[in-house]
Design an enzyme around this catalytic site. Structure first.
Site, short mmCIF file in Angstrom:
data_model
loop_
_atom_site.label_atom_id
_atom_site.label_comp_id
_atom_site.label_asym_id
_atom_site.label_seq_id
_atom_site.Cartn_x
_atom_site.Cartn_y
_atom_site.Cartn_z
N HIS A 52 -0.66 6.58 31.75
CA HIS A 52 0.51 7.37 32.10
C HIS A 52 0.06 8.43 33.11
CE1 HIS A 52 3.28 6.58 28.39
NE2 HIS A 52 2.96 5.47 29.03
N GLU A 54 0.07 11.69 33.17
CA GLU A 54 -0.71 12.80 32.64
C GLU A 54 -2.12 12.37 32.28
OE1 GLU A 54 3.65 13.26 31.42
OE2 GLU A 54 2.18 11.64 31.50
N SER A 79 9.17 14.44 31.15
CA SER A 79 8.74 14.96 29.85
C SER A 79 7.63 14.09 29.27
CB SER A 79 9.95 14.99 28.91
OG SER A 79 9.62 15.55 27.66
N CYS A 81 5.25 11.94 26.94
CA CYS A 81 5.45 11.15 25.74
C CYS A 81 4.53 11.64 24.61
CB CYS A 81 5.17 9.68 26.05
SG CYS A 81 3.39 9.34 26.29
N CYS A 84 0.73 11.52 25.69
CA CYS A 84 0.34 12.57 26.65
C CYS A 84 0.47 13.95 26.02
CB CYS A 84 1.18 12.44 27.91
SG CYS A 84 0.92 10.83 28.73
#
Length: 147
Positions: A52, A54, A79, A81, A84
């Site tokens: 992801h 991040e 936002s 998950c 992350c």
């Protein structure tokens, strides 16, 4: 929309991910007013289960002492998950700036309950990137969020 240069850098990462054929989510890690890591969702490009935006950003920031993370701000166009958000908690990152949480909202309240300052910019560019992507690639999107 915000004029925050760090959110703008995260959006640049999201656009890069989209242009590579991936999911348009970007992230930057800022310490003491300087970007020390940049990343974008690379699950498609790298055939990865964990990259992801991040996670890619933290990976690219390299090994850092714990004190660095405690002074950091993690920016993400979407936002974070559960995975992350867990990294935010694990490394003690005290501030997260979210570009938007309309198309997906991770456990922001849980982060707040653990002392993380979560600010939502509600940036129109971030919303548009995700809305367009979800409309054209719903299966890939649902795969990315584990549905």
């Amino acid at each position: 929309m915000t004029d925050d240069p760090f959110l703008a850098a995260a959006i640049e990462e999201a656009v890069a991910g989209r242009d590579e054929g991936g999911i348009p989510i970007g992230s930057v890690l800022v310490i003491d007013g300087e970007i020390v890591g940049r990343g974008h969702n690379r699950r498609v490009q790298e055939s990865s289960v964990v990259l992801h935006a991040e996670m890619d950003c933290l990976e690219r920031a390299g090994r850092r002492p714990a004190a660095d993370y405690r002074r950091a701000v993690l920016y993400s166009t979407l936002s974070p998950c559960d995975m992350c958000s867990g990294a935010v908690l694990l490394y003690g990152i005290p501030h997260v700036v979210v570009g938007e949480n309309r198309t997906f909202q991770g456990p922001e309240e849980h982060l707040r309950s653990r002392g993380v300052d979560v600010a939502v910019a509600d940036d129109a560019r971030c919303v548009e990137l995700m809305t367009a992507f979800i409309a054209t690639h719903p299966d890939l999107w649902h795969e990315d969020i584990g549905e």
